[in-house]
Design an enzyme around this catalytic site. Structure first.
Site, PDB file in Angstrom:
ATOM      1  N   CYS A  49      -8.690  -5.845   2.345  1.00 23.42           N
ATOM      2  CA  CYS A  49      -8.908  -4.442   2.710  1.00 23.42           C
ATOM      3  C   CYS A  49     -10.371  -4.045   2.544  1.00 23.42           C
ATOM      4  CB  CYS A  49      -8.032  -3.536   1.849  1.00 23.42           C
ATOM      5  SG  CYS A  49      -6.321  -4.035   1.914  1.00 23.42           S
ATOM      6  N   ASN A  81      -5.872  -9.135  -7.991  1.00 20.67           N
ATOM      7  CA  ASN A  81      -5.955  -9.904  -6.746  1.00 20.67           C
ATOM      8  C   ASN A  81      -7.259 -10.688  -6.598  1.00 20.67           C
ATOM      9  OD1 ASN A  81      -6.194  -6.898  -6.558  1.00 20.67           O
ATOM     10  ND2 ASN A  81      -7.465  -7.436  -4.802  1.00 20.67           N
ATOM     11  N   THR A 119       0.838  -1.205   0.000  1.00 25.01           N
ATOM     12  CA  THR A 119       0.000   0.000   0.000  1.00 25.01           C
ATOM     13  C   THR A 119       0.870   1.251   0.000  1.00 25.01           C
ATOM     14  OG1 THR A 119      -1.732  -1.195   1.191  1.00 25.01           O
ATOM     15  CG2 THR A 119      -1.826   1.214   1.264  1.00 25.01           C
ATOM     16  N   SER A 159       5.190  -6.585  -2.124  1.00 27.96           N
ATOM     17  CA  SER A 159       4.896  -6.731  -0.708  1.00 27.96           C
ATOM     18  C   SER A 159       5.406  -8.082  -0.227  1.00 27.96           C
ATOM     19  CB  SER A 159       3.382  -6.648  -0.519  1.00 27.96           C
ATOM     20  OG  SER A 159       3.039  -6.890   0.815  1.00 27.96           O
TER      21      SER A 159
END
Ligand code: PLP
Length: 381
Positions: A324, A150, A71, A198
């Site tokens: 999220c 995703n 992020t 990430s």
């Protein structure tokens, strides 16, 4: 048995990664910015990890900026790049299927007065490269298109878009958080200027990530107060996290081909098992050109949230959106952007596999889906 099929939300930390990290949470506690022996030991560990992260994506170590995760990397890319732009190039082009990290960063820029254009996607969740290239006018500063989605796993036609962008003097960012460690990613082959990644999606720790910044790319920091990371990201480094990230990248590099092959076979077994035994189970997204570990299925007449909860009770962890946004009652924005009706999108579940997934877990999950869908359909008024 408890079966974890939500690797796109996070992957369990690998034993080798934890082993590599532990000394840096204990006896090797130096600050890498310190000039003394304690600090220099920590700096050497960070430098080694930087080289491992760079090697996984074909970058040079000095092009890696460590962040607190995907992020922050995406925010630094978009806000930092646009802030550094002056002159006639002021527009940002991105897509409607991005992760909220990018969607919201683009919204924030728009609130600051930056013109933003958002490209749609087709029924496979794929951005049309011709449409993307057409959008690259003289006023465009940056285009940001994710590498792999995703929610459905669709790979995006990034190389063609990046080639056109670079020939027109437009910067290119890609959110490669879901792709790195699962498919080969090479910044030179892709032709990108900025790429976010990430650690926790590939068996590293949560709370650490990186932004690849091609040498020579103009970008401004988003945090101030220290010279760390070439002045691009102020703040004391998360040494243990970075060491774990490096280890996870090194493991991913050596295992990538085998792991991808194995995951795809298990993913196909899951998909086939469910579709053969559950009427009205439909795949969302393409059959090919997608991540090897991801499948997204809708179940006719079923509420995805109820199915998720029932599967959890039966011992199978899945997702109905990115972590999220999970918990919100709205169906995935990606499925809606693909043109799925509200009912089909709301009946969808994402199954995402990882390096640790075993065949017996897949068979257990198929049985659980058959049972859960059967019960929910029986209970229907
Ligand atoms: N981008 C994508 C495509 C993701 O899937 C995620 C996490 O789900 C992120 C960005 C955010 O990464 P992080 O959790 O490290 O902040």
């Amino acid at each position: 048995m408890r079966v974890y099929l939500d690797y796109n939300a996070t992957a369990p930390i690998r034993a080798e990664v934890l082993d590599a990290m532990l000394p840096y949470l204990g006896e090797r506690w130096g600050n890498p910015a310190s000039r003394h022996w304690f600090g220099q030991g920590a700096l050497r560990a960070v430098d080694a990890a930087r080289a491992e992260v760079a090697a996984l994506i074909g970058a040079r170590p000095q092009e890696i900026v460590f962040t607190s995760g995907g992020t922050e990397a995406g925010n630094l890319a978009l806000l930092g790049y646009m802030l550094a732009c002056d002159g006639a190039r002021r527009r940002l082009v991105t897509t409607v299927i991005e992760h909220p990290a990018i969607l919201e960063a683009a919204n924030a820029l728009e609130n600051f007065g930056v013109p933003v254009q958002r490209l749609g996607a087709d029924s496979d969740g794929r951005v049309n490269p011709r449409e993307a290239i057409q959008a690259l006018g003289d006023d465009v500063a940056l285009i940001s298109v994710m590498l792999a989605n995703n929610d459905v796993g669709t790979m995006q036609p990034l190389e063609a878009i990046a080639r056109a962008a670079r020939s027109r003097g437009v910067g290119v960012h890609t959110d490669a958080v879901q792709a790195v460690g699962r498919v080969p990613v090479d910044v030179e082959a892709l032709g990108v200027d900025l790429l976010s990644l990430s650690a926790h999606k590939l068996g590293g720790p949560q709370g650490v990530g990186a932004l690849y910044v091609r040498s020579g790319t103009r970008i401004k920091p988003r945090s101030h107060g220290g010279a760390q990371e070439s002045g691009l990201r102020a703040g004391t480094l998360n040494v243990a996290g970075i060491v774990g990230f490096g280890r996870a990248c090194a493991l991913a590099k050596s295992e990538l081909t085998d792991a991808a092959f194995r995951m795809a076979a298990l993913r196909d077994r899951l998909e086939r098992g469910i579709r053969e035994r559950v009427a009205g189970a439909l795949r969302n997204g393409p059959a090919s050109e997608r991540l090897p570990n991801t499948t997204n299925l809708s179940f006719e007449g079923i509420n995805g949230e109820s199915l998720l909860m029932m599967l959890d009770a039966l011992g199978v962890a899945t997702s109905n959106g990115s972590a999220c946004t999970a918990g919100s009652a709205n169906p995935s924005h990606v499925l809606l952007a693909m043109g799925l009706g509200h009912a089909r999108a709301a009946s969808a579940l994402r199954f995402s596999l990882g390096i640790g997934t075993r065949e017996e877990e897949i068979d257990f999950a198929v049985d659980a889906v058959v049972e859960a869908v059967g019960s929910l359909r029986e209970a229907r008024p």
